[in-house]
Structures are given as structure tokens and as C-alpha cells.
Design a protein around this motif. Structure first.
Motif, mmCIF file in Angstrom:
data_model
loop_
_atom_site.group_PDB
_atom_site.id
_atom_site.type_symbol
_atom_site.label_atom_id
_atom_site.label_comp_id
_atom_site.label_asym_id
_atom_site.label_seq_id
_atom_site.Cartn_x
_atom_site.Cartn_y
_atom_site.Cartn_z
ATOM 1 N N VAL B 10 0.840 -1.190 0.000
ATOM 2 C CA VAL B 10 0.000 0.000 0.000
ATOM 3 C C VAL B 10 0.878 1.244 0.000
ATOM 4 C CG1 VAL B 10 -1.506 1.376 1.445
ATOM 5 C CG2 VAL B 10 -2.028 -1.005 1.044
ATOM 6 N N SER B 11 0.676 2.105 -0.971
ATOM 7 C CA SER B 11 1.449 3.356 -1.011
ATOM 8 C C SER B 11 0.500 4.527 -1.190
ATOM 9 C CB SER B 11 2.466 3.311 -2.144
ATOM 10 O OG SER B 11 1.776 3.420 -3.367
ATOM 11 N N PHE B 12 1.031 5.703 -0.935
ATOM 12 C CA PHE B 12 0.174 6.884 -0.939
ATOM 13 C C PHE B 12 1.005 8.102 -1.315
ATOM 14 C CE2 PHE B 12 -1.925 10.421 1.369
ATOM 15 C CZ PHE B 12 -3.147 10.354 0.743
ATOM 16 N N THR B 13 0.513 8.874 -2.256
ATOM 17 C CA THR B 13 1.208 10.107 -2.629
ATOM 18 C C THR B 13 0.269 11.272 -2.391
ATOM 19 O OG1 THR B 13 2.264 8.839 -4.355
ATOM 20 C CG2 THR B 13 2.550 11.215 -4.438
ATOM 21 N N HIS B 14 0.756 12.248 -1.665
ATOM 22 C CA HIS B 14 -0.083 13.391 -1.326
ATOM 23 C C HIS B 14 0.633 14.652 -1.746
ATOM 24 C CE1 HIS B 14 -3.079 15.692 0.620
ATOM 25 N NE2 HIS B 14 -2.294 16.157 1.568
ATOM 26 N N ILE B 15 0.002 15.445 -2.586
ATOM 27 C CA ILE B 15 0.651 16.681 -3.038
ATOM 28 C C ILE B 15 -0.079 17.864 -2.425
ATOM 29 C CG2 ILE B 15 1.192 18.106 -5.030
ATOM 30 C CD1 ILE B 15 1.301 15.438 -6.632
ATOM 31 N N VAL B 16 0.659 18.706 -1.715
ATOM 32 C CA VAL B 16 0.063 19.879 -1.094
ATOM 33 C C VAL B 16 0.395 21.097 -1.947
ATOM 34 C CG1 VAL B 16 -0.086 21.257 0.995
ATOM 35 C CG2 VAL B 16 0.470 18.842 1.142
ATOM 36 N N GLU B 17 -0.656 21.734 -2.483
ATOM 37 C CA GLU B 17 -0.432 22.942 -3.274
ATOM 38 C C GLU B 17 -0.106 24.090 -2.344
ATOM 39 O OE1 GLU B 17 -0.532 23.208 -6.527
ATOM 40 O OE2 GLU B 17 -1.365 21.281 -7.137
ATOM 41 N N ASN B 18 0.971 24.805 -2.664
ATOM 42 C CA ASN B 18 1.340 25.963 -1.830
ATOM 43 C C ASN B 18 1.127 27.264 -2.575
ATOM 44 O OD1 ASN B 18 2.008 24.723 0.461
ATOM 45 N ND2 ASN B 18 4.205 24.721 0.139
ATOM 46 N N PHE B 21 3.005 30.326 -6.672
ATOM 47 C CA PHE B 21 4.409 30.619 -6.932
ATOM 48 C C PHE B 21 5.367 29.684 -6.220
ATOM 49 C CE2 PHE B 21 2.007 34.583 -7.351
ATOM 50 C CZ PHE B 21 2.144 34.728 -8.724
ATOM 51 N N GLN B 22 4.846 28.926 -5.263
ATOM 52 C CA GLN B 22 5.738 28.022 -4.563
ATOM 53 C C GLN B 22 5.623 26.625 -5.140
ATOM 54 O OE1 GLN B 22 4.209 28.897 -0.700
ATOM 55 N NE2 GLN B 22 6.090 29.921 -0.077
ATOM 56 N N ARG B 23 6.676 25.896 -5.022
ATOM 57 C CA ARG B 23 6.658 24.534 -5.497
ATOM 58 C C ARG B 23 5.748 23.702 -4.574
ATOM 59 N NH1 ARG B 23 12.314 21.717 -6.595
ATOM 60 N NH2 ARG B 23 12.521 23.637 -7.754
ATOM 61 N N PRO B 24 4.892 22.883 -5.145
ATOM 62 C CA PRO B 24 4.033 22.068 -4.267
ATOM 63 C C PRO B 24 4.853 21.057 -3.476
ATOM 64 C CG PRO B 24 3.752 21.470 -6.564
ATOM 65 C CD PRO B 24 4.591 22.682 -6.551
ATOM 66 N N ARG B 25 4.476 20.895 -2.204
ATOM 67 C CA ARG B 25 5.169 19.911 -1.372
ATOM 68 C C ARG B 25 4.592 18.538 -1.666
ATOM 69 N NH1 ARG B 25 4.191 20.062 3.841
ATOM 70 N NH2 ARG B 25 2.558 21.619 3.659
ATOM 71 N N LYS B 26 5.430 17.558 -1.558
ATOM 72 C CA LYS B 26 4.988 16.226 -1.917
ATOM 73 C C LYS B 26 5.285 15.289 -0.745
ATOM 74 C CE LYS B 26 5.229 13.434 -6.095
ATOM 75 N NZ LYS B 26 6.062 13.122 -7.250
ATOM 76 N N PHE B 27 4.295 14.499 -0.387
ATOM 77 C CA PHE B 27 4.565 13.491 0.626
ATOM 78 C C PHE B 27 4.324 12.119 0.024
ATOM 79 C CE2 PHE B 27 3.271 10.491 3.828
ATOM 80 C CZ PHE B 27 4.318 10.598 4.718
ATOM 81 N N LEU B 221 6.259 -1.737 13.825
ATOM 82 C CA LEU B 221 6.583 -1.218 12.507
ATOM 83 C C LEU B 221 7.279 0.122 12.745
ATOM 84 C CD1 LEU B 221 5.610 -2.341 9.658
ATOM 85 C CD2 LEU B 221 3.915 -0.535 9.744
ATOM 86 N N VAL B 222 8.522 0.240 12.317
ATOM 87 C CA VAL B 222 9.239 1.504 12.523
ATOM 88 C C VAL B 222 9.226 2.287 11.220
ATOM 89 C CG1 VAL B 222 11.381 2.552 13.310
ATOM 90 C CG2 VAL B 222 10.741 0.301 14.129
ATOM 91 N N MET B 223 8.811 3.546 11.307
ATOM 92 C CA MET B 223 8.715 4.347 10.084
ATOM 93 C C MET B 223 9.574 5.587 10.163
ATOM 94 S SD MET B 223 4.756 4.028 9.017
ATOM 95 C CE MET B 223 5.166 4.613 7.403
ATOM 96 N N GLN B 224 10.105 5.981 9.005
ATOM 97 C CA GLN B 224 10.878 7.213 8.931
ATOM 98 C C GLN B 224 10.682 7.817 7.551
ATOM 99 O OE1 GLN B 224 15.123 6.772 9.000
ATOM 100 N NE2 GLN B 224 15.420 8.772 9.940
ATOM 101 N N GLU B 225 10.249 9.053 7.504
ATOM 102 C CA GLU B 225 10.055 9.807 6.252
ATOM 103 C C GLU B 225 9.310 8.998 5.185
ATOM 104 O OE1 GLU B 225 13.920 11.088 5.247
ATOM 105 O OE2 GLU B 225 13.964 12.596 6.832
ATOM 106 N N GLY B 226 8.228 8.377 5.592
ATOM 107 C CA GLY B 226 7.398 7.678 4.614
ATOM 108 C C GLY B 226 7.883 6.287 4.243
ATOM 109 N N ASN B 227 8.974 5.853 4.845
ATOM 110 C CA ASN B 227 9.466 4.498 4.553
ATOM 111 C C ASN B 227 9.331 3.636 5.794
ATOM 112 O OD1 ASN B 227 10.503 5.144 1.920
ATOM 113 N ND2 ASN B 227 12.024 6.355 3.034
ATOM 114 N N VAL B 228 9.083 2.355 5.566
ATOM 115 C CA VAL B 228 9.133 1.426 6.684
ATOM 116 C C VAL B 228 10.585 1.010 6.856
ATOM 117 C CG1 VAL B 228 8.415 -0.812 7.545
ATOM 118 C CG2 VAL B 228 6.826 0.599 6.274
ATOM 119 N N VAL B 229 11.188 1.421 7.968
ATOM 120 C CA VAL B 229 12.591 1.158 8.189
ATOM 121 C C VAL B 229 12.782 -0.281 8.620
ATOM 122 C CG1 VAL B 229 14.596 1.839 9.534
ATOM 123 C CG2 VAL B 229 12.951 3.541 8.836
#
Lengths: 297, 260
Positions: B10-18, B21-27, B221-229
Motif C-alpha cells: 500500500v502506497s500513498f502520494t499526497h501533493i500539497v499545493e502551496n 508561486f511556490q513549489r508544491p510539497r509532496k509526501f 513497525l518503525v517508520m521514517q520519512e514515509g518508509n518502513v525502516v
């Protein structure tokens, strides 16, 4: 009566009760509430209280001074106007017409406005934007001006001016409702309801609406004072209610002609409008601060 | 026998519009795979913004994953079908205060999932509400209360009651113990463990408190920055952490324990 607590129980008032407790703290608001209830009573019981018919003209009693004057009589407490109609009766009927119509207008405007606002708040994107801004052009122009425009097109008359004022009151309800619904939908408890399997309509009526009632009451009182002023202003300008009918604004403009002979004929309707708007504003203001303070404990 | 819950890639991509003029943040939550058996407890740990809450929301169906699939008892869960899911997987929110509607009574709040998902009559629903309130250690009278009349621990109990009332198979909890003081926290932990023992629930929870995690969870389950470590049995992870990040977490936890 002395009040003492027999049981060591904590007092947990419901949200509504807490609002009332906060509301009671303010004397001004309480005064406003009593005044408002007085006007409501006058509105409901008007025909029973008024001693004369407001339209009956008595040629033998033109411009009678009030009862406390040397030339006045107890038959007409506040005297009569230039056509021999009893001022007290006209005043009671005037309050009835002005306040009654205003409440009706606010009710209709609220129903339409909240329905549109809810629709705009629950939908997304262009559709929401269109519903939200549909009536925005009306907000640019002052209420009275819109009313005058509509009256100019449809002709003078109480019903036409009612349409005009209702139309002018709707946009603010649309906007506040939409903003409120938008805010509310972000909250966790709406998400929780959604995870319970609630559909949009269920969400609105069961999760959002119970919290919206207070906002509606505050908005409603604000709209009510605007409606009272507009109805009587249009009456005064002879665009709304037409002369023989007892309406406070119309009475003012009629009384203006004989203001020097009988100052009471403009003072009374003026005072009534003033007190009515004052009471509505006091209640609205008290409610607003009560609602703001009720969760501060 | 197939596991109670199995999550596959299961994966998930979330784009936050800023703004313009700013680059959208992506999670990005990279593909997660794990399995949970009945009666098991799984803890998700990791720093803030590592995607723990997103994972929890994906499990209960509040968010739609970009790819992957979730199987319950071998049956695939559809994303737009909340009804199918909420009978089996329920969520306890992080802030129990905000997850309760202030304008209606607790009884109405608890009645809602029953009304929407079951065919019970009003009397039966009432019965069930009272029974669930007792189950979490509150009184039937509490159904007439409003949110602001309760203490934090009681609110937490109501939130748990709300999750339990549909007899789910899995409860997903987002930091259920974070806002509680130590005594109420232990009470709640014990309550959940007892319920789990009695009802055989699968329990997935997010926590920063490694003490509780070590105490109650079977797997981590240990997670870091969107990854399962890292993921595995609690004992294994605490004693032989593989990744640097987990090692640091465990070390800081043990340093705190030895100080006391």
C-alpha cells in the motif's frame, strides 16, 4: 428563597443551558430580552389590546392631545392623529405589522440562505463557488437601494418591498453558513461520523446542524434589526406599506405633516422603532458574547 | 489460515499545493506490507511526519491509497465502500476531544454507528449503548452527558466505546495514550488489553511512548520519512535493532529508563 445544595453533585449544564447562564450575566442583554418579549407580546395580542380600530376615522376628534394634557381625554390615551385615528391603537398595530413582517422576512431569508450555504459548503470546486457567489452582486449595493430598485420595477407596495428585503438579506446567510460548514467539515468528529458510514445529508443534519443553531440565532438577530429598519424606511419613503395601513415608517411620514401641532404623532412611532431595534441588537449582542464565553471555564 | 488483516504494497502520494508561486510539497508513503493475526497487537512508531497517521487513515478508509491492496480475512477491501469496512475496522482518533461532537449527547454519538450500520430496533440500540458504556468502565447515565462534561480519560473511553460498539475485528488507534496523564494512561492501556483478551481484537496503534509499545505490542513497525525502516517482533526489534534509526530510538528509551 434560599437555595442550598442538598446533594454533593456536580452541576453539568447542557450547551443550551450554559448559554443561558452566560446570557443572564449581562444586564443589558437581559433588559433587551424583556423589551423584545414585550414587543412579541404586543405583536401576538395586538388586536385584543388595542382600544380602537386603527383605520377608523373620527371626525369629531381630530388631533386630540394626549390624556395627560388639559384638553385631552381618557378616551384616547395618546391622542389622535390628523384624521382622528387613535394613536395608541395605531401604534400597537404598527408594531405588529413592522415586527411581524420583519420576523417573517428573516425566517424566509434564513431558510433559503442556509439551504444555499449548506449546498455550497457540502459541494466542492466550481459548483460550490457558483452557489456561493450567486447572490454576491446584491451585497455590493446597500439593502435600501436594492429595495428601491425592485420597488421601482415592480411598483410600490408592502409585498414588493418584502421581496426586496428578503433578497437583500439572503447573501449574508449563504456566506456565513458556507464558511461554517466548511470549517466544520474539517473537524475530527465529522471524519468520525463519516467513518461510521454517514452520507453527506446525514452528516449535515446530524453532525453540522446541531452546532450551527447558535450561529443562526446570532445571524438571525442581526438580520432582524436590519429588516425592521428597512421595512420602516421604505414605509417612510412611501415605497413600502401605503398610507392608510398602520406601519411605523408610514406613520412617521404621515405625522411629519402635523409635527408642530402634535409632536407625539412622530415621537411615538420613532420611539417604537428605536426600542425595537435596540432590543433586537441587545439580545443579539448578548447572545454573541454568551456563546463566545460559554466554553471558557 | 489466512491472517486477519494483510496489507500488500500500500502506497500513498499526497501533493500539497502551496499557492501559485511556490513549489508544491509532496509526501510519499512508500509501499508498506504487513500482516496482522487475530488477537495480535501491532505498534507503529516513528518521528513526526513519518507517515504513521496517513497509514492509519489508509487502513480505516479515510484516505484512498495510490496503489496496493488491503485484505481482511482474505477478502479485498474496496476503497469507496466505507460501510463494508467500518463494521470490521474502527478508528480511535488522536484527539478524543475533537472526535466527539460538542452539540449532541454521548448517547446519540454512540447510537450513530448502530443506526447507520445495523438493523437493530431503537430499544436494542439503547441496550447496546448502555452495555458498551459499561464495558469501557462508564455508567449508563453517561449517555445523557455532553462532551464538555467529561474529563480527558472519560472522553478517551467514549472514543474507545465508539470504536467497539460495532464489534469490530480490528481497532486502529492514532496515539490513543498521548494526551492522558500517567494514571489514566495505565488505566486505558489495561482496559484495551483486557478488551483485547476478551474479544480477540486485532489492535494497531501509533505511539511515541516506547514503554507502552514494549509492554503491550507483539509486533512493531518503525517508520521514517514515509518508509518502513524495520518491522518485526517486539523482542527482536528492542534487542537486535537492524537499522541505525531504530537503534537510536531504543537507546534513548533505555537511557531514560536507566536514569530513573
Amino acid at each position: 428563597m434560599a437555595r442550598f445544595n442538598l446533594y454533593q453533585e456536580e452541576f453539568h449544564p447542557s450547551p443550551l443551558k450554559r448559554t443561558w447562564i452566560e446570557f443572564r450575566q449581562s444586564h443589558a442583554a437581559l433588559f433587551g430580552l424583556w423589551l423584545f418579549l414585550f414587543f412579541i407580546l404586543l405583536m401576538v395580542l395586538g388586536p385584543l389590546l388595542a382600544p380602537y380600530d386603527p383605520l377608523t376615522q373620527d371626525i369629531n376628534a381630530l388631533l386630540l392631545p394626549p390624556a395627560w394634557d388639559a384638553n385631552g381625554g381618557i378616551n384616547h390615551l395618546f391622542g389622535t392623529d390628523s384624521l382622528g385615528r387613535d394613536l395608541l391603537s395605531r401604534l400597537i398595530y404598527g408594531c405588529r405589522v413592522t415586527l411581524g413582517i420583519s420576523i417573517l422576512l428573516v425566517f424566509v431569508a434564513m431558510l433559503v440562505g442556509v439551504a444555499m450555504g449548506a449546498l455550497a459548503g457540502m459541494t466542492k470546486g466550481v459548483r460550490s463557488s457558483i452557489i456561493n457567489h450567486l447572490l454576491d452582486s446584491i451585497m455590493v449595493i446597500p439593502t435600501l437601494l436594492i429595495a428601491i430598485i425592485i420597488v421601482a420595477i415592480l411598483g410600490t407596495g408592502l409585498v414588493n418591498s418584502m421581496w426586496a428585503i428578503t433578497l437583500a438579506l439572503i447573501p449574508q446567510f449563504v456566506h456565513t453558513t458556507r464558511d461554517f460548514v466548511r470549517d466544520e467539515l474539517q473537524k475530527d468528529y465529522v471524519m468520525a461520523s463519516r467513518l461510521d458510514g454517514a452520507g453527506k445529508i446525514y452528516l449535515f443534519f446530524n453532525a453540522v446542524l446541531p452546532n450551527m443553531i447558535e450561529m443562526l440565532v446570532v445571524q438571525g438577530t442581526m438580520a432582524l434589526s436590519v429588516a425592521i429598519l428597512d421595512i420602516s424606511a421604505l414605509g417612510f419613503l412611501n415605497l413600502g406599506a401605503q398610507p392608510p395601513s398602520p406601519e411605523l415608517g408610514t406613520m412617521l411620514s404621515e405625522g411629519l405633516k402635523v409635527a408642530y401641532i402634535s409632536p407625539l404623532s412622530i415621537a411615538l412611532p420613532g420611539c417604537a422603532i428605536f426600542l425595537m431595534v435596540l432590543s433586537v441588537n441587545l439580545v443579539g449582542d448578548g447572545l454573541r458574547s454568551a456563546l463566545r464565553n460559554r466554553f471558557k471555564h | 489460515m489466512s491472517p486477519l488483516l494483510s496489507v500488500e504494497d500500500v502506497s500513498f502520494t499526497h501533493i500539497v499545493e502551496n499557492g501559485w508561486f511556490q513549489r508544491p510539497r509532496k509526501f510519499v508513503l512508500s509501499p508498506v506490507t504487513f500482516e496482522l493475526n487475530a488477537g495480535e497487537t501491532m505498534a507503529i512508531i516513528g518521528e513526526n511526519g513519518s507517515g504513521k497517521s496517513i497509514l492509519a487513515k489508509l487502513l480505516v478508509g479515510a484516505e484512498t491509497p495510490t496503489s496496493g491492496a488491503i485484505y481482511l480475512n482474505g477478502q479485498k477491501l474496496k476503497y469507496n465502500n466505507i460501510k463494508q469496512r467500518c463494521l470490521n475496522i474502527r478508528m480511535v482518533f488522536q484527539h478524543s476531544n475533537e472526535s466527539l461532537n460538542p452539540g449532541i449527547t454521548l448517547g446519540t454519538i454512540l447510537d450513530e454507528p448502530l443506526k447507520l450500520n445495523t438493523q437493530l430496533s431503537p430499544e436494542e440500540r439503547q441496550e447496546k449503548v448502555e452495555q458498551t458504556l459499561r464495558l469501557v468502565g462508564m455508567l449508563p447515565e453517561h449517555q445523557y452527558f455532553y462532551r464538555h462534561m467529561l474529563s480527558d480519560g472519560q472522553k478517551q473511553r467514549i472514543a474507545i466505546a465508539r470504536a467497539l460498539i460495532l464489534n469490530p475485528q480490528i481497532i486502529v488507534a492514532d496515539e490513543p495514550f498521548a494526551a492522558l496523564d500517567p494514571s489514566v494512561r495505565s488505566q486505558t492501556v489495561n482496559l484495551i488489553m483486557k478488551l483485547q483478551r476478551d474479544l480477540g481484537l486485532g489492535f494497531i496503534f501509533i505511539s511515541h511512548n516506547l514503554g507502552i509499545v514494549r509492554h503491550i505490542s507483539d509486533r512493531i513497525l518503525v517508520m521514517q520519512e514515509g518508509n518502513v525502516v524495520e518491522s518485526g517482533k517486539t523482542d527482536v526489534i528492542f534487542n537486535w535493532p537492524k537499522s541505525e534509526y531504530t537503534e537510536k530510538l531504543v537507546q534513548s528509551h533505555q537511557a531514560m529508563l536507566s536514569k530513573n
